[in-house]
Design a protein around this motif. Structure first.
Motif, short mmCIF file in Angstrom:
data_model
loop_
_atom_site.label_atom_id
_atom_site.label_comp_id
_atom_site.label_asym_id
_atom_site.label_seq_id
_atom_site.Cartn_x
_atom_site.Cartn_y
_atom_site.Cartn_z
N ALA A 113 50.21 40.00 47.04
CA ALA A 113 49.20 39.03 46.56
C ALA A 113 47.71 39.20 46.45
O ALA A 113 46.95 38.88 45.62
CB ALA A 113 49.46 37.77 47.38
N PHE A 114 47.25 39.94 47.57
CA PHE A 114 46.00 40.07 47.78
C PHE A 114 45.49 41.41 46.63
O PHE A 114 44.30 41.06 46.12
CB PHE A 114 45.59 41.16 49.09
N LEU A 115 46.37 42.46 46.23
CA LEU A 115 45.97 43.40 45.50
C LEU A 115 46.18 42.80 43.95
O LEU A 115 45.35 42.94 43.13
CB LEU A 115 46.99 44.49 45.59
N THR A 116 47.01 42.10 43.75
CA THR A 116 47.11 41.41 42.19
C THR A 116 46.10 40.36 42.02
O THR A 116 45.52 40.61 40.97
CB THR A 116 48.51 40.98 42.13
N THR A 117 45.86 39.38 42.99
CA THR A 117 44.53 38.61 42.38
C THR A 117 43.27 39.42 42.59
O THR A 117 42.46 38.84 41.96
CB THR A 117 44.62 37.70 43.59
N LEU A 118 43.17 40.34 43.40
CA LEU A 118 41.87 41.19 43.36
C LEU A 118 41.68 41.83 42.03
O LEU A 118 40.66 41.96 41.58
CB LEU A 118 42.08 42.23 44.36
N THR A 119 42.92 42.08 41.32
CA THR A 119 42.60 42.78 39.96
C THR A 119 42.67 41.82 38.91
O THR A 119 42.22 42.03 37.68
CB THR A 119 43.82 44.09 39.91
N MET A 120 43.39 40.79 39.16
CA MET A 120 43.59 39.81 37.95
C MET A 120 42.79 38.61 37.83
O MET A 120 42.28 38.02 36.94
CB MET A 120 44.95 39.28 37.89
N VAL A 121 42.18 38.12 39.16
CA VAL A 121 41.63 36.88 39.26
C VAL A 121 40.15 37.31 39.52
O VAL A 121 39.94 38.13 40.32
CB VAL A 121 42.21 36.04 40.33
N GLY A 122 39.07 36.35 38.84
CA GLY A 122 37.73 36.84 39.36
C GLY A 122 36.86 35.68 39.48
O GLY A 122 36.36 35.17 38.56
N ILE A 123 36.97 35.23 40.89
CA ILE A 123 36.20 33.98 40.99
C ILE A 123 34.51 34.53 41.12
O ILE A 123 33.92 33.71 40.40
CB ILE A 123 36.37 33.34 42.47
N VAL A 124 34.32 35.50 41.55
CA VAL A 124 32.78 35.97 41.33
C VAL A 124 32.33 36.16 40.04
O VAL A 124 31.17 35.96 39.86
CB VAL A 124 32.42 37.50 42.32
N THR A 125 33.25 36.79 39.40
CA THR A 125 32.97 36.99 37.72
C THR A 125 33.03 36.07 36.89
O THR A 125 32.78 35.92 35.55
CB THR A 125 33.63 38.25 37.26
N PHE A 126 33.43 34.67 37.48
CA PHE A 126 34.00 33.54 36.66
C PHE A 126 32.54 33.11 35.69
O PHE A 126 32.67 32.71 34.57
CB PHE A 126 34.09 32.43 37.39
N PRO A 127 31.17 32.96 36.23
CA PRO A 127 30.27 32.52 35.53
C PRO A 127 29.96 33.29 34.12
O PRO A 127 29.78 32.87 33.24
CB PRO A 127 29.08 32.64 36.37
N LEU A 128 30.15 34.80 34.39
CA LEU A 128 29.87 35.62 33.28
C LEU A 128 31.07 35.45 32.16
O LEU A 128 30.87 35.30 31.09
CB LEU A 128 29.97 36.92 33.80
N GLU A 129 32.24 35.36 32.69
CA GLU A 129 33.43 35.05 31.75
C GLU A 129 33.38 33.73 31.11
O GLU A 129 33.63 33.81 29.83
CB GLU A 129 34.54 35.16 32.70
N LYS A 130 32.82 32.59 31.74
CA LYS A 130 32.65 31.42 31.34
C LYS A 130 31.61 31.57 30.29
O LYS A 130 31.86 30.76 28.99
CB LYS A 130 32.43 30.37 32.31
N GLN A 131 30.54 32.15 30.43
CA GLN A 131 29.48 32.56 29.32
C GLN A 131 30.01 33.11 28.08
O GLN A 131 29.67 32.80 27.15
CB GLN A 131 28.36 33.09 30.04
N GLU A 132 30.95 34.21 28.20
CA GLU A 132 31.12 35.07 27.25
C GLU A 132 32.34 34.11 26.48
O GLU A 132 32.31 34.31 25.41
CB GLU A 132 31.49 36.44 27.70
N PHE A 133 33.40 33.80 27.20
CA PHE A 133 34.81 33.28 26.57
C PHE A 133 34.87 31.59 26.35
O PHE A 133 35.53 31.30 25.97
CB PHE A 133 35.81 33.77 27.31
N GLY A 134 33.85 31.18 27.22
CA GLY A 134 34.16 29.86 27.11
C GLY A 134 34.74 29.03 28.64
O GLY A 134 35.45 29.74 29.14
N LEU A 135 34.37 27.85 28.94
CA LEU A 135 34.99 27.55 30.20
C LEU A 135 36.60 27.22 30.22
O LEU A 135 37.08 27.72 31.17
CB LEU A 135 34.33 26.01 30.43
#
Length: 160
Positions: A113-135
């Motif tokens: 669970a730690f490994l898969t969320t580490l590679t698949m989920v990005g809370i830290v990178t969420f603001p950049l992702e929101k800016q580029e792809f939309g909320l």
């Protein structure tokens, strides 16, 4: 050496020979590029090994076994998934860390669970992702990735 590792070495050797036969100059240029990339990464790799050593030195194996392999497998899996979601480390760092945690007694389900969320989920990178792809897209991708990471972890628990 196990059969899987031997097979990978064999496939790699065969592909290398095929590349040499096809175009020797490109193959050697690729090897020089790989050498340069390795020179750039060697400091990080050594630092990672030291970091994993420090983590495992200061956190006793009994604590790891109790926290990640104890009786509350569901709670430790969800906590591990949340920690993986907010952690921002490269995947090549995470794999040795996960292996060390499993060797220290952690259960496979929370560690996966730690490994898969580490590679698949990005809370830290969420603001950049929101800016580029939309909320809407960023939120949907992260929520679905979190859910599927938990499913993957549970499936690995059944398989292993």
């Amino acid at each position: 050496m196990d059969i899987f590792t031997a097979s990978l070495w064999g496939i790699t050797g065969a592909a290398f020979v095929a590349s040499l036969v096809k175009n020797k100059k490109k193959t050697f240029n690729s090897m020089k590029m790989a050498k340069g990339m390795m020179k750039n990464m060697i400091g990080e790799i050594i630092g990672i090994l030291f970091l994993i050593g420090l983590i495992l030195t200061f956190i006793p194996p009994e604590f790891i076994k109790d926290a990640l392999g104890g009786s509350s497998l569901f709670i430790s899996t969800v906590i591990s998934a949340f920690v993986g979601s907010i952690t921002l480390i490269p995947a090549f760092v995470a794999f040795p860390l996960v292996g060390s945690l499993v060797d220290a007694g952690a259960s496979i389900v929370p560690v996966v669970a730690f490994l898969t969320t580490l590679t698949m989920v990005g809370i830290v990178t969420f603001p950049l992702e929101k800016q580029e792809f939309g909320l809407k897209f960023a939120a949907a991708r992260n929520v679905l990735s979190f859910v599927f990471a938990l499913i993957i972890a549970l499936m690995m628990g059944v398989i292993m």
